[in-house]
Design an enzyme around this catalytic site. Structure first.
Site, PDB file in Angstrom:
ATOM      1  N   GLY A 503       0.830  -1.200   0.000  1.00 45.63           N
ATOM      2  CA  GLY A 503       0.000   0.000   0.000  1.00 45.63           C
ATOM      3  C   GLY A 503       0.858   1.241   0.000  1.00 45.63           C
ATOM      4  O   GLY A 503       2.075   1.188   0.141  1.00 45.63           O
ATOM      5  N   GLY A 505       0.616   4.685   1.941  1.00 50.17           N
ATOM      6  CA  GLY A 505      -0.099   5.472   2.940  1.00 50.17           C
ATOM      7  C   GLY A 505       0.242   6.934   2.805  1.00 50.17           C
ATOM      8  O   GLY A 505       0.957   7.335   1.879  1.00 50.17           O
ATOM      9  N   GLY A 506      -0.294   7.691   3.722  1.00 49.57           N
ATOM     10  CA  GLY A 506      -0.123   9.124   3.657  1.00 49.57           C
ATOM     11  C   GLY A 506       1.326   9.565   3.724  1.00 49.57           C
ATOM     12  O   GLY A 506       1.703  10.572   3.156  1.00 49.57           O
ATOM     13  N   PHE A 507       2.149   8.826   4.379  1.00 49.03           N
ATOM     14  CA  PHE A 507       3.492   9.314   4.627  1.00 49.03           C
ATOM     15  C   PHE A 507       4.573   8.444   4.004  1.00 49.03           C
ATOM     16  O   PHE A 507       5.737   8.587   4.324  1.00 49.03           O
ATOM     17  CB  PHE A 507       3.708   9.462   6.133  1.00 49.03           C
ATOM     18  CG  PHE A 507       2.752  10.450   6.730  1.00 49.03           C
ATOM     19  CD1 PHE A 507       3.070  11.792   6.784  1.00 49.03           C
ATOM     20  CD2 PHE A 507       1.513  10.037   7.185  1.00 49.03           C
ATOM     21  CE1 PHE A 507       2.174  12.708   7.306  1.00 49.03           C
ATOM     22  CE2 PHE A 507       0.613  10.951   7.706  1.00 49.03           C
ATOM     23  CZ  PHE A 507       0.942  12.285   7.760  1.00 49.03           C
ATOM     24  N   GLY A 508       4.146   7.564   3.128  1.00 50.65           N
ATOM     25  CA  GLY A 508       5.116   6.732   2.453  1.00 50.65           C
ATOM     26  C   GLY A 508       4.549   5.353   2.160  1.00 50.65           C
ATOM     27  O   GLY A 508       3.471   5.003   2.643  1.00 50.65           O
ATOM     28  N   PRO A 509       5.282   4.580   1.388  1.00 51.18           N
ATOM     29  CA  PRO A 509       4.807   3.252   1.011  1.00 51.18           C
ATOM     30  C   PRO A 509       4.872   2.273   2.187  1.00 51.18           C
ATOM     31  O   PRO A 509       5.669   2.455   3.104  1.00 51.18           O
ATOM     32  CB  PRO A 509       5.777   2.831  -0.090  1.00 51.18           C
ATOM     33  CG  PRO A 509       7.006   3.636   0.153  1.00 51.18           C
ATOM     34  CD  PRO A 509       6.575   4.918   0.769  1.00 51.18           C
ATOM     35  N   LYS A 524       6.467   0.597   7.264  1.00 49.54           N
ATOM     36  CA  LYS A 524       6.174   1.863   6.585  1.00 49.54           C
ATOM     37  C   LYS A 524       7.477   2.628   6.418  1.00 49.54           C
ATOM     38  O   LYS A 524       8.155   2.945   7.394  1.00 49.54           O
ATOM     39  CB  LYS A 524       5.165   2.668   7.392  1.00 49.54           C
ATOM     40  CG  LYS A 524       4.998   4.076   6.852  1.00 49.54           C
ATOM     41  CD  LYS A 524       3.765   4.751   7.395  1.00 49.54           C
ATOM     42  CE  LYS A 524       2.579   4.398   6.541  1.00 49.54           C
ATOM     43  NZ  LYS A 524       1.417   5.194   6.677  1.00 49.54           N
ATOM     44  N   ASP A 621      -6.552  12.162   9.132  1.00 45.99           N
ATOM     45  CA  ASP A 621      -6.597  11.468   7.852  1.00 45.99           C
ATOM     46  C   ASP A 621      -7.311  10.129   7.994  1.00 45.99           C
ATOM     47  O   ASP A 621      -6.845   9.113   7.499  1.00 45.99           O
ATOM     48  CB  ASP A 621      -5.171  11.296   7.304  1.00 45.99           C
ATOM     49  CG  ASP A 621      -5.181  10.982   5.806  1.00 45.99           C
ATOM     50  OD1 ASP A 621      -6.239  11.168   5.168  1.00 45.99           O
ATOM     51  OD2 ASP A 621      -4.138  10.545   5.295  1.00 45.99           O
TER      52      ASP A 621
END
Ligand SMILES: *[C@@H]1O[C@H](CO)[C@@H](O)[C@H](O)[C@H]1NC(C)=O
Ligand SMILES: *[C@@H]1O[C@H](CO)[C@@H](O)[C@H](O)[C@H]1NC(C)=O
Ligand SMILES: *[C@@H]1O[C@H](CO)[C@@H](O)[C@H](O)[C@H]1NC(C)=O
Ligand SMILES: *[C@@H]1O[C@H](CO)[C@@H](O)[C@H](O)[C@H]1NC(C)=O
Ligand SMILES: *[C@@H]1O[C@H](CO)[C@@H](O)[C@H](O)[C@H]1NC(C)=O
Ligand SMILES: *[C@@H]1O[C@H](CO)[C@@H](O)[C@H](O)[C@H]1NC(C)=O
Ligand SMILES: *[C@@H]1O[C@H](CO)[C@@H](O)[C@H](O)[C@H]1NC(C)=O
Ligand SMILES: *[C@@H]1O[C@H](CO)[C@@H](O)[C@H](O)[C@H]1NC(C)=O
Ligand SMILES: *[C@@H]1O[C@H](CO)[C@@H](O)[C@H](O)[C@H]1NC(C)=O
Ligand SMILES: *[C@@H]1O[C@H](CO)[C@@H](O)[C@H](O)[C@H]1NC(C)=O
Ligand SMILES: *[C@@H]1O[C@H](CO)[C@@H](O)[C@H](O)[C@H]1NC(C)=O
Ligand SMILES: *[C@@H]1O[C@H](CO)[C@@H](O)[C@H](O)[C@H]1NC(C)=O
Length: 806
Positions: A503, A505-509, A524, A621
């Site tokens: 996935g 996400g908001g702050f990185g893969p 993450k 978020d």
């Protein structure tokens, strides 16, 4: 009262005039030729204290004592002959042989003497000082420091400013307070207050041999268990040298009249003279029931204000559960199971507590906290450690072996001392969560244990720059977060291979990883545009790690290596909610019970973030792809705290960077950058409506109109056709009233005005109760028909960052 004061002064005046002898001596001194009799007194030079004969209470016995001169209530602070009273009024206090001060009774016999003085040349005089100290000086030697004898070395029941409580090790002098026997009898009572030297010195309040209260060791600025009031009238000091170990206090204002008195009921009382009216008791010791020594027995913590005052330490269970159940605490707690020594343990931090008593301990004032931890870990019987001195960054090392006794939680603002309790790795998690998800925890704790072992091993084998800092003051009780090696993470994720990517996400893969021991993890890899420093990062990550709830994804560890910042989470086998509700539209959709459980779980997780976590985290978020599902389909919120950690000025109400996802952002946040818990409530409302309809808010299209999902729901609500809103893929039979209720709650959450949206706690109440009537929702935010669908067709999962043009 004033008349009494002036008559006293008048009396002194008469005394001075009455004989030739009186005239020639100062009123504060006894010399060889000028003793004082029962009807005479000494007054210190500054008229602070007076010395003379008195009878306490209803007794007719005569004693030589010192009392305050300038207050109308006769308050005895010291008694010479406490155990040998004089009968009748013919006693005399005089300088006797060798220069000792002696009290002679009616029969001419000495009943009391200072006895230690032996001056062969020169004249000795006794002088009453303004401090309340009666001293013996050699008139031929000018030495204002070293007295031949002083009453301050032989305390009574009262500690005055400047008096020392404790030890002169050179001569083995132990100065302690002893109570009166009762209010008529100043003879030596049962209650004592003394500095004891076992381990780090502590003050003990005892009745006979049994402890009433323990101060805890001095931690540089205050005693561990006796928080200092910053506005206090006194300034406490504790001196530890090779020669002396003592406690003393100074006044912050020399005009304050105060005393600490040990009363015969076993209380140390701090009194202050309230102008010209009365003594006021401003502080007692013991002050509350947690001050009572070992109130909760071994291995338990006493907390004032908790429903149950006593609670076992993590990993311990009540020794006598039946007694514990009826609030009989002294049995304390025992280990649930022996520690799996020397493998698989960690430490849990108890913040702001009085450190345990030193029954079996090891102390060294020059060992660092890290060495201290390592030393504790090495020895199986070591149960806890802490630093001996909390001044600055803290220093010294104190280890405990065996039972931990007399731990209390201090009030929030005053607790600075942290104690690290040794626990099993499996106990480092949240116990409630554990009950529900035994299987998940076994995996998580196994991996945690392994990760921690790796972590310790790394620490021992090489000095690393990236080791995690100690948890910061101001955080709540918790564990330390394992720090992992980048090498291991890289290996686990096949060098962050795109095949492992699960996935974005908001702050990185996010990558799926497999540790060498077979434990699955989610990794993450944070995008490198964060301008945060290393320490800031670590602090934030620690804050996130402390947020533990069964509806939050658990952070297992982190890794910092140069620019690389990686967070390691528990792996969620069922992926994210969005793939389930929006994914395979034709396939097996979620049954209502599951959907409802997910709604309630997310609400609980969010409520915890908003209210119960003490940190008050606003997620900022919340969206379907941030809700993950464990093997039992329990929802867990992920990416919480990330906005706080990476969103910059998180304490400002208005932020320059807007972190969030279109479709879930509340109007006030998306447009003005103003966020509050109510912005999360809005996102939650969107999520609820998505879960029920099986449609994405942003990708929603309807042949009738151009509204988004919220607008659609609102339209149906107004038309009374809400039933059409429900996902047609859902099974046929479901409790229609419950679903309608959830739609209404969803609409309440997405109302335009943040004030009108319910809080998460009322949302949970609404979800829980079948009967309560819900308010009518008002128009939702973003209720305008779309003119252009272009923006909408962008990837709705992309997190955007708007820099406000200000
Ligand atoms: C105190 O008592 C003694 C006799 O015991 C007497 O000689 C003396 O005058 C008295 N002094 C005063 C101030 O009353
Ligand atoms: C002295 O005795 C009286 C009568 O016996 C009593 O009322 C009073 O409380 C006693 N005072 C003290 C200080 O004991
Ligand atoms: C005190 O003196 C009185 C009379 O002078 C006497 O009866 C009594 O026994 C004495 N008490 C003591 C304890 O000496
Ligand atoms: C006092 O000191 C002298 C000389 O130092 C000594 O001879 C005498 O025994 C001492 N007296 C006592 C009571 O200690
Ligand atoms: C002690 O000091 C005072 C004044 O400071 C002085 O007058 C006196 O002579 C001194 N006495 C001795 C014995 O040194
Ligand atoms: C108090 O001091 C006395 C005299 O030094 C000593 O004998 C006694 O043991 C002390 N009591 C306590 C509780 O320290
Ligand atoms: C303390 O000890 C004394 C003397 O041994 C005894 O008389 C008294 O009852 C004891 N007090 C308590 C509260 O045990
Ligand atoms: C000390 O206390 C007195 C009386 O309460 C007050 O007038 C004075 O200002 C105080 N001094 C300081 C330095 O606070
Ligand atoms: C109080 O008095 C002591 C001794 O006289 C002095 O050293 C100290 O500076 C005074 N403190 C204040 C605050 O005036
Ligand atoms: C001792 O202090 C406590 C607390 O202030 C008080 O309740 C008790 O009455 C006092 N006992 C005596 C004998 O003064
Ligand atoms: C005590 O308070 C009164 C007024 O309440 C004031 O006039 C007086 O000066 C005060 N005395 C002292 C010693 O502060
Ligand atoms: C652990 O500490 C205890 C208590 O100090 C000691 O008796 C024991 O020998 C220590 N064990 C090891 C392995 O160091």
């Amino acid at each position: 009262m004033e008349t009494l004061g002036s008559s006293l002064r008048f009396f002194i005046f008469i005394t001075l005039l009455s004989t030739e002898a009186e005239l020639s001596r100062s009123a504060d001194t006894i010399t060889l030729s000028q003793p004082i009799r029962d009807n005479e007194t000494l007054v210190s030079a500054g008229a602070k204290f007076e010395l003379g004969f008195f009878s306490p209470g209803n007794s007719s016995n005569r004693y030589v004592g010192i009392w305050f001169y300038n207050i109308p209530v006769k308050t005895i602070v010291w008694v010479a002959n406490r155990d040998v009273p004089i009968n009748g009024s013919s006693g005399v206090l005089q300088i006797g042989t060798g220069g000792n001060l002696v009290i002679i009774n009616e029969a001419g016999r000495a009943v009391w003497s200072t006895s230690t003085v032996n001056v062969t040349s020169g004249n000795v005089a006794a002088q009453l000082l303004d401090s309340g100290n009666l001293v013996l000086i050699n008139e031929n030697i000018n030495d204002s420091e070293n007295f031949l004898w002083q009453s301050f070395d032989h305390p009574f029941d009262t500690l005055l400013a400047g008096m020392k409580l404790g030890w002169d090790l050179r001569i083995g002098l132990n100065r302690n307070l002893t109570s009166w026997r009762d209010s008529d009898d100043p003879s030596t009572g049962d209650v004592t207050y003394a500095v004891e030297l076992q381990g780090l010195p502590q003050k003990f309040l005892r009745r006979n041999a049994s402890v009433i209260q323990r101060s805890g060791p001095w931690e540089g600025i205050q005693f561990s268990g006796v928080p200092m009031n910053p506005n206090a009238i006194i300034k406490p000091e504790f001196v530890t040298t090779a020669q002396e170990v003592y406690y003393t206090y100074q006044l912050n204002n020399n005009s304050t009249i105060t005393r600490a008195v040990l009363n015969h009921s076993g209380t140390l009382q701090r009194w202050v003279w309230n102008n010209n009216t009365q003594w006021t008791d401003i502080h007692d010791l013991p002050n509350d029931s947690c001050d009572e020594y070992a109130k909760c027995g071994p291995n338990a913590v006493c907390t004032i204000g908790d429903a149950l005052i006593c609670s076992c330490l993590t990993g311990y269970t009540p020794k006598l559960p039946q007694e514990w159940a009826v609030h009989v605490w002294p049995g304390g707690c025992v280990k649930k199971k022996p520690l799996n020594c020397p493998k698989g343990e960690g430490f849990q931090k108890l913040k702001g507590v009085k450190v345990p008593d030193m029954l079996s301990y090891w102390v060294n004032t020059s060992t660092s906290l890290d060495e201290c931890r390592a030393k504790c870990l090495k020895n199986c019987t070591c149960t806890a450690y802490t630093n001996a001195d909390i001044v600055g960054k803290g220093s010294g090392c104190l280890l405990w072996y065996g039972d931990l006794l007399d731990i209390r939680k201090l009030i929030e603002s005053s607790g600075n001392q942290n104690v690290f309790i040794r626990v099993m790795a499996s106990d480092l998690g949240n116990p409630k969560w554990k009950l529900r998800l035994v299987a998940a925890v076994v995996t998580a704790s196994l991996s945690l244990a392994i990760l921690m072992l790796i972590c310790f091993w790394r620490r021992r084998t090489k000095k690393r720059v990236g080791t995690i800092s100690k948890p910061q003051a101001g955080s709540e009780d918790d564990l330390e977060l394992p720090i992992l090696d980048l090498e291991d993470i890289t290996k686990a994720t096949n060098s962050f291979s795109s095949l492992n990517k699960i996935g974005e996400g908001g702050f990185g893969p996010v990558y799926k990883g497999l540790m060498s021991d077979g434990v699955q993890i989610a990794v993450k890899r944070l995008s490198q545009n964060s301008r945060q420093g290393c320490d800031e990062f670590k602090n934030e990550v620690l804050l996130i790690a402390r947020l533990q709830h069964r509806n939050l994804v658990k952070l297992l560890g982190c890794c910092i290596d140069g620019e690389e910042r990686v967070l390691v989470y528990e792996y969620m086998p069922n992926g994210s909610l969005d793939s389930l509700i929006f994914g395979n539209r034709a396939g097996n959709s979620l049954v209502w019970r599951r959907r409802f459980n997910i709604i309630v779980g997310v609400a609980r997780g969010l409520l915890y973030l908003h209210r119960d976590s003490r940190l008050r985290i606003i997620h900022r978020d919340l969206k379907a792809s941030n809700v993950l599902l464990d093997s039992e389909m329990n929802p867990k919120i992920s990416d919480f705290g990330m906005a706080r950690a990476f969103g910059g000025d998180q304490f400002l109400e208005k932020t320059k960077r807007v972190v969030g996802t279109y479709g879930y952002m509340s109007p006030e946040y998306a447009i003005d950058g103003i966020f509050s818990t109510k912005s999360d409530v809005f996102s939650f409302g969107v999520l609820v409506l998505e879960i029920i309809s099986g449609r994405k808010n942003r990708e929603f299209h309807h042949y009738d109109h151009n509204f988004n999902l919220l607008g659609h729901a609102w339209k149906l609500w107004l038309q009374g056709e809400t039933i059409e809103f429900i996902d047609e893929q859902m099974e046929d039979s479901f409790p229609i009233s419950e679903v309608m209720r959830c739609i209404q709650i969803g609409l309440l959450c997405v109302q335009q005005s943040p004030e009108q949206r319910p809080t998460m706690s009322s949302v949970l109440l609404m979800l829980d109760s079948e009967s309560a009537s819900l308010p009518q929702p008002k128009q939702p935010g973003f209720y305008t028909e779309r003119i252009n669908d272009k923006i909408d067709s962008e990837n709705s999962e992309l997190t955007i960052t708007i820099v406000e043009g200000r």
